[in-house]
Scaffold this motif. Sequence first.
Motif, PDB file in Angstrom:
ATOM      1  N   ALA A 165      40.436 -18.819 -40.811  1.00  0.00           N
ATOM      2  CA  ALA A 165      39.926 -17.500 -41.186  1.00  0.00           C
ATOM      3  C   ALA A 165      39.307 -17.543 -42.581  1.00  0.00           C
ATOM      4  O   ALA A 165      38.221 -16.971 -42.819  1.00  0.00           O
ATOM      5  CB  ALA A 165      41.051 -16.468 -41.132  1.00  0.00           C
ATOM      6  N   ALA A 166      39.973 -18.220 -43.517  1.00  0.00           N
ATOM      7  CA  ALA A 166      39.454 -18.306 -44.886  1.00  0.00           C
ATOM      8  C   ALA A 166      38.115 -19.044 -44.921  1.00  0.00           C
ATOM      9  O   ALA A 166      37.155 -18.599 -45.587  1.00  0.00           O
ATOM     10  CB  ALA A 166      40.477 -19.013 -45.779  1.00  0.00           C
ATOM     11  N   ILE A 167      38.030 -20.176 -44.204  1.00  0.00           N
ATOM     12  CA  ILE A 167      36.789 -20.957 -44.196  1.00  0.00           C
ATOM     13  C   ILE A 167      35.647 -20.145 -43.598  1.00  0.00           C
ATOM     14  O   ILE A 167      34.505 -20.133 -44.101  1.00  0.00           O
ATOM     15  CB  ILE A 167      36.991 -22.274 -43.414  1.00  0.00           C
ATOM     16  N   MET A 168      35.944 -19.444 -42.500  1.00  0.00           N
ATOM     17  CA  MET A 168      34.910 -18.652 -41.844  1.00  0.00           C
ATOM     18  C   MET A 168      34.388 -17.541 -42.763  1.00  0.00           C
ATOM     19  O   MET A 168      33.167 -17.313 -42.855  1.00  0.00           O
ATOM     20  CB  MET A 168      35.451 -18.052 -40.539  1.00  0.00           C
ATOM     21  N   PHE A 169      35.275 -16.850 -43.459  1.00  0.00           N
ATOM     22  CA  PHE A 169      34.840 -15.768 -44.343  1.00  0.00           C
ATOM     23  C   PHE A 169      34.087 -16.316 -45.550  1.00  0.00           C
ATOM     24  O   PHE A 169      33.163 -15.670 -46.064  1.00  0.00           O
ATOM     25  CB  PHE A 169      36.037 -14.925 -44.784  1.00  0.00           C
TER      26      PHE A 169
END
Length: 592
Positions: A165-169
Amino acid sequence: MGFNSYKDDEQSSQTGKLKTMKRLFSYLLAYRRTILLVLLIMTFCVFVSLLNPLFIEAAIDDYISKGNRQGLYRLITLAAVLNLLMILGVKTRMYVMAKVCNSILVTIRQELYTHIQTLDFNFFDSRPTGKILARIIGDINSLKDVLNNFVTTLIPDFVTVAAVAAIMFVKNPVLAAAALCSLPLMALMLSLIQTFSHQRWQIFRKKASNLNAFVHEDMSGIRVIQSFTAEREAEDTFRELVGEHRSAFIRAVRINDSLGSAIDLCWGFGVVALYFTGIYILGTDKVSIGTFIAFGTYIGMFWHPIMNLSNFYNQIITNIAAAERVFEIMDTEAEITDEDGVIQMPPVKGQVSFRHVGFSYDTDTKVLEDVSFDIKPGETIALVGPTGAGKTTIVNLISRFYDVQEGTVCVDGHDVKKVSIESLRRQMGIMTQDNFLFSGTIKDNIRYGKLDATDEEIIAAAKAVHAHEFITKLEKGYDTELSERGGGLSNGQRQLLAFARTMVSDPAILILDEATSSIDTNTELLVQEGIEALLEGRTSFVIAHRLSTIQKADRIFVIDNGGIAEEGTAHELISKKGAYYRLHMAQMVLPV
């Protein structure tokens, strides 16, 4: 036999699921260094898996699109090495955690078994053996996957979900929000499903326990069932219990399966939203092909751990009831325990005293009331009276299988509550009408009375009770293997072996509770000499239905109406023409 008694007689544990999980997972703390190693390996594996979509994105956007073959080969080599190391790490993690989890199961099973050994008769009186077996075997086995997956699935998947989730955002907040837009829907579905799932798995565990208890008792009592031609009734009960077990399992599994379907639905919504946003809202000119592929991979990496977590959650729901049942027994406190400050019982001489003893098994009916007597060392006391009068209760209080509610029981002047249970019972020999024999050799069964007994002591004990003759006629003699409960031997032979087991223990206080009930008259004549040798020099309590076996007792207590109705020798009691006289005359008219 109460075929209809196998219903849901167990109370559901009120222990909170979170508290039970914490208690279960606390067993992992003993292996904290090993767990730390596993977590480090998993951290590396998660890191490599998170890099793989970036490798794909870089390969497409930075190397393939620009024709940079040399850079592409270097990238492929790096990715291959890291993924090979990841595979090796996964295998190592699985091997290490399998060892840890098996060790924990052994620890829990040993703790449970050891605790059950300390529990008193009240515990076993209220529970079928089959239900206890279900705890020790089935319930504990079901905890293995929970413990293993807590480390190998729950922790790394939580990390993976958060990291993805962090990488995607970071890479593209709009695409990330679109890909994860179905999370609120999943949370709602999860909340609805978990409301019913735990309850249904608790019901399934109870049905499984009921079935296990019935089968165990049915097999143990197969002779009685066949003797009374009750096979059809037993089959009907078995069919009913199997049907309830099957129905409970299907209802529980349906709830579990719906969780996987809910996640698949949310996953599909996320994929559709991702590509719709990327193509129609942002436009293909703002999102590269490599980024699309990377995001497609990441969304799979996000929802796949969610699926794993849902499966783990299903395991928790399925097996938390098993953990609750195991801990329920572990938390059951023994009513008969050593008090603080108890002493070791010194060598027993054999004086036994009851001082105003009162006892009841429940609050409604008193079995003994204000019973007092004194027994000198070496005396043989016979206890007779109607069934349920309290004869066995008296000897159970001496050996402290139950505790008195009123008065005191003393051995050699020591209150039995003030000495350790082990040191008291070690100096007592207790033989009941239930001549239980263990699987193993005849020699091992006799040695059970004294674990360090020599072969010579075993043979001497067998000769004393006239068991040696029939033992030597067996094909392997003392090394003959016995099946459960001594199958293959007659009742009289089993009783003689039980006599030999008691004889070899050389007790200071001897209790014979209907010990000759399974011996025929001819065998009784043979063993009577052995009994007399066994009684000599020992304080003995003999509960007998056959009055012929207690004629030489120093005193006879007639137990009735919660106390000692008569006391004296056989000759004295007959001359009184009271309760004992009536028992004596009844047996003369109708020999037993």
